[in-house]
Design a protein around this motif. Structure first.
Motif, PDB file in Angstrom:
ATOM      1  N   ARG A 152      -2.414   9.475   8.168  1.00 58.76           N
ATOM      2  CA  ARG A 152      -1.007   8.729   8.100  1.00 58.76           C
ATOM      3  C   ARG A 152       0.198   9.422   8.070  1.00 58.76           C
ATOM      4  NH1 ARG A 152      -1.775   4.769  10.739  1.00 58.76           N
ATOM      5  NH2 ARG A 152       0.102   3.651  10.187  1.00 58.76           N
ATOM      6  N   TYR A 153       0.131  10.865   7.495  1.00 53.93           N
ATOM      7  CA  TYR A 153       1.303  11.599   7.698  1.00 53.93           C
ATOM      8  C   TYR A 153       1.465  11.880   9.078  1.00 53.93           C
ATOM      9  CZ  TYR A 153      -1.217  12.395   2.916  1.00 53.93           C
ATOM     10  OH  TYR A 153      -1.556  12.501   1.945  1.00 53.93           O
ATOM     11  N   LYS A 154       0.814  12.313   9.708  1.00 53.16           N
ATOM     12  CA  LYS A 154       0.852  12.820  10.949  1.00 53.16           C
ATOM     13  C   LYS A 154       1.664  11.636  12.012  1.00 53.16           C
ATOM     14  CE  LYS A 154      -1.347  15.153  15.113  1.00 53.16           C
ATOM     15  NZ  LYS A 154      -2.628  15.661  15.617  1.00 53.16           N
ATOM     16  N   ALA A 175      -3.485   9.539  -4.491  1.00 52.11           N
ATOM     17  CA  ALA A 175      -4.228   8.217  -4.471  1.00 52.11           C
ATOM     18  C   ALA A 175      -5.530   8.263  -5.416  1.00 52.11           C
ATOM     19  CB  ALA A 175      -4.563   8.144  -2.860  1.00 52.11           C
ATOM     20  N   TYR A 176      -6.045   9.497  -5.656  1.00 50.88           N
ATOM     21  CA  TYR A 176      -7.256   9.518  -6.467  1.00 50.88           C
ATOM     22  C   TYR A 176      -7.167  10.104  -7.734  1.00 50.88           C
ATOM     23  CZ  TYR A 176      -9.100   8.274  -1.886  1.00 50.88           C
ATOM     24  OH  TYR A 176      -9.253   7.642  -0.273  1.00 50.88           O
ATOM     25  N   VAL A 177      -5.747  10.298  -8.308  1.00 49.81           N
ATOM     26  CA  VAL A 177      -5.462  11.122  -9.464  1.00 49.81           C
ATOM     27  C   VAL A 177      -6.321  10.702 -10.773  1.00 49.81           C
ATOM     28  CG1 VAL A 177      -3.511   9.477  -9.999  1.00 49.81           C
ATOM     29  CG2 VAL A 177      -3.637  12.088 -10.775  1.00 49.81           C
ATOM     30  N   GLY A 196       0.680  -1.081  -0.026  1.00 50.72           N
ATOM     31  CA  GLY A 196      -0.128   0.134  -0.043  1.00 50.72           C
ATOM     32  C   GLY A 196       1.016   1.071   0.019  1.00 50.72           C
ATOM     33  N   SER A 197       0.251   2.199  -0.485  1.00 50.34           N
ATOM     34  CA  SER A 197       1.296   3.571  -0.605  1.00 50.34           C
ATOM     35  C   SER A 197       1.410   4.055   1.092  1.00 50.34           C
ATOM     36  CB  SER A 197       0.803   4.720  -1.222  1.00 50.34           C
ATOM     37  OG  SER A 197      -0.696   5.112  -0.960  1.00 50.34           O
ATOM     38  N   ASP A 198       0.635   3.650   2.013  1.00 51.33           N
ATOM     39  CA  ASP A 198       0.591   3.892   3.283  1.00 51.33           C
ATOM     40  C   ASP A 198       2.063   3.446   3.750  1.00 51.33           C
ATOM     41  OD1 ASP A 198      -0.027   4.293   5.739  1.00 51.33           O
ATOM     42  OD2 ASP A 198      -1.803   2.842   6.072  1.00 51.33           O
ATOM     43  N   ARG A 222       1.543   7.040  -5.481  1.00 48.85           N
ATOM     44  CA  ARG A 222       0.193   6.459  -6.066  1.00 48.85           C
ATOM     45  C   ARG A 222      -0.280   5.183  -5.450  1.00 48.85           C
ATOM     46  NH1 ARG A 222      -0.316   8.411 -11.652  1.00 48.85           N
ATOM     47  NH2 ARG A 222       0.246  10.666 -11.307  1.00 48.85           N
ATOM     48  N   THR A 223      -1.371   4.581  -5.630  1.00 47.93           N
ATOM     49  CA  THR A 223      -1.810   3.294  -5.178  1.00 47.93           C
ATOM     50  C   THR A 223      -2.735   2.644  -5.991  1.00 47.93           C
ATOM     51  OG1 THR A 223      -2.981   2.369  -3.136  1.00 47.93           O
ATOM     52  CG2 THR A 223      -4.112   4.588  -3.979  1.00 47.93           C
ATOM     53  N   PHE A 224      -2.870   1.281  -5.652  1.00 45.18           N
ATOM     54  CA  PHE A 224      -3.528   0.334  -6.711  1.00 45.18           C
ATOM     55  C   PHE A 224      -4.604  -0.112  -6.029  1.00 45.18           C
ATOM     56  CE2 PHE A 224       0.293  -0.211  -8.636  1.00 45.18           C
ATOM     57  CZ  PHE A 224       0.097  -0.440  -9.954  1.00 45.18           C
TER      58      PHE A 224
HETATM   59  C1  LIG Z   1      -6.348   5.336   0.402  1.00 44.43           C
HETATM   60  C2  LIG Z   1      -5.076   6.147   0.476  1.00 44.43           C
HETATM   61  C3  LIG Z   1      -3.813   5.829   0.818  1.00 44.43           C
HETATM   62  C4  LIG Z   1      -3.114   4.601   0.604  1.00 44.43           C
HETATM   63  O1  LIG Z   1      -3.869   3.380   0.477  1.00 44.43           O
HETATM   64  P1  LIG Z   1      -3.097   2.172   0.426  1.00 44.43           P
HETATM   65  O2  LIG Z   1      -4.198   1.192   0.633  1.00 44.43           O
HETATM   66  O3  LIG Z   1      -2.186   1.975   1.595  1.00 44.43           O
HETATM   67  O4  LIG Z   1      -2.456   2.133  -0.863  1.00 44.43           O
HETATM   68  C5  LIG Z   1      -2.851   6.896   0.413  1.00 44.43           C
HETATM   69  N1  LIG Z   1      -3.184   8.307   0.702  1.00 44.43           N
HETATM   70  C6  LIG Z   1      -4.475   8.632   0.681  1.00 44.43           C
HETATM   71  C7  LIG Z   1      -4.828   9.919   0.607  1.00 44.43           C
HETATM   72  C8  LIG Z   1      -5.620   7.666   0.542  1.00 44.43           C
HETATM   73  O5  LIG Z   1      -6.910   7.983   0.623  1.00 44.43           O
END
Ligand SMILES: *Cc1c(COP(=O)(O)O)cnc(C)c1O
Length: 369
Positions: free
Chosen positions: A122-124, A196-198, A94-96, A223-225
């Motif tokens: 998640r940034y904070k 994530a929503y591009v 995940g991009s997380d 970016r994310t899948f």
């Molecule tokens: C959903 C989301 C992610 C990441 O989600 P992953 O499932 O971890 O890839 C990242 N940033 C934002 C703003 C999101 O809404």
């Protein structure tokens, strides 16, 4: 049982685990519903590309073998897709995870990271875990206040996060303003742009990633899948950045951080442009439809460039969330700085959206508008 006396790191005391309610699947069983409507997690209501699912299934015969730790197929695919050398990419669980790799590699004790006060949490969390200092700047009319953020830069600033479109408010920052911001940020400050929503954004309303990355070695794009690709359950996302930054992330990342099924599905999904375009087109139609209906009921809805709507309420967001959940409709109640009562509603397919609109109508009548 005795009390644990092992002292955790001091940095963890302000950290709150991500709040998770009972998952919709469990609620479905408890409530005895034949089906539920998932509008709480910004998932793709049309599922995933059939080609991606086939690719994931084909990996199951090899689950006893570790994935290819070089992730060569996905890096080749990403490189072809974006027209940037493979050295510019890092895949994550995940991009997380990529956010965590960035803070792990670049935030030292006392470093400051500037971010919006109402954005992806998640940034904070990840900045705090490293002993960094989150500097939270209020949104201006639901949009990142780039000037206000720049005003908070100081000698300790290491990173700035721009979530574009912003989760949870669904808004994007003006394209030219962001381009100017990127140019003006000092080169010793990392600009992390979370996209994530591009794929849901109106065409041409955002700057292309490639020229920005080529010109600005301090920019990282995430970016994310999990969102339009519909692969949230397989956990794969990625970051694009200068090879020097990617090289540091490789030092801190787990070796086999992405699983076989996720990596294979991602490669296939990148190639299935028809699925992605259809998802984006349907979302655009539903976004307009639901936003108009809500406005007609008297709700204020921020202008969305994503696959979810941010709906302002005058009170009781959590009560509305709970009431909708009892009907099998899962949305996210938000209480954030500047937005004490709001709902984040992921767009579903037409039938799901109609069920949501029908359910929310009773609240409009009760005066939470
Ligand atoms: C959903 C989301 C992610 C990441 O989600 P992953 O499932 O971890 O890839 C990242 N940033 C934002 C703003 C999101 O809404």
């Amino acid at each position: 049982m005795g009390m644990a006396t092992i002292k955790p790191r001091d940095e963890l005391s302000p950290v709150i685990p991500y709040p998770l309610g009972p998952p919709p699947e469990i609620m479905q069983k408890q409530l005895g519903f034949s089906r539920i409507i998932r509008m709480g997690d910004n998932e793709n209501p049309y599922g995933a590309s059939p080609l991606a699912l086939e690719a994931a299934k084909n990996e199951l015969g090899a689950v006893s073998c570790y994935p290819d730790g070089t992730y060569s197929r996905i890096y080749t695919a990403l490189s072809g897709f974006h027209g940037l050398p493979e050295s510019h990419f890092i895949v994550g669980n995940g991009s997380d995870e990529v956010i965590r790799l960035l803070t792990r590699a670049f935030i030292s004790h006392g470093d400051e990271a500037v971010m919006a006060s109402c954005t992806f949490p998640r940034y904070k969390t990840n900045v705090l875990i490293e002993g960094g200092v989150p500097v939270e700047v209020p949104l201006a009319d639901g949009v990142h206040d780039l000037e206000g953020m720049m005003d908070r830069f100081c000698g300790r600033t290491k990173m700035v996060f721009v979530c574009n479109p912003n989760n949870p408010t669904s808004t994007i920052v003006d394209k030219e303003k962001l381009a100017r911001f990127i140019t003006d940020v000092p080169k010793n400050i990392m600009v992390v742009i979370d996209e994530a929503y591009v794929e849901y954004v109106t065409p041409d309303a955002m700057n292309d990633a490639k020229p920005i990355l080529e010109k600005h070695p301090n920019v990282v794009i995430l970016r994310t899948f999990s969102k339009i690709h519909g692969l949230a359950g397989l956990r794969i996302g990625y970051g694009m950045m200068a090879p020097e930054i990617a090289g540091e992330l490789r030092k801190v990342k787990d070796v086999f951080n992405v699983n076989r099924a996720g990596a294979a599905a991602a490669v296939a999904s990148l190639a299935d442009t028809a699925f992605i375009e259809a998802s984006a087109d349907n979302n655009r139609i539903e976004r307009e439809y639901v936003a108009n209906r809500l406005a007609g009921m008297g709700f204020t809805v921020l202008p969305s460039e994503a696959n979810f709507l941010f709906v302002l309420l005058t009170e009781s967001a959590l009560a509305v969330e709970a009431s909708l959940a009892s009907k099998g409709i899962f949305v996210k109640g938000i209480s954030a700085p500047g937005y004490p009562n709001a709902l984040r509603v992921a767009l579903g397919c037409r039938e799901e959206n109609d069920a949501f609109l029908e359910a929310i109508r009773t609240f409009a009548a009760e005066g939470v508008v």
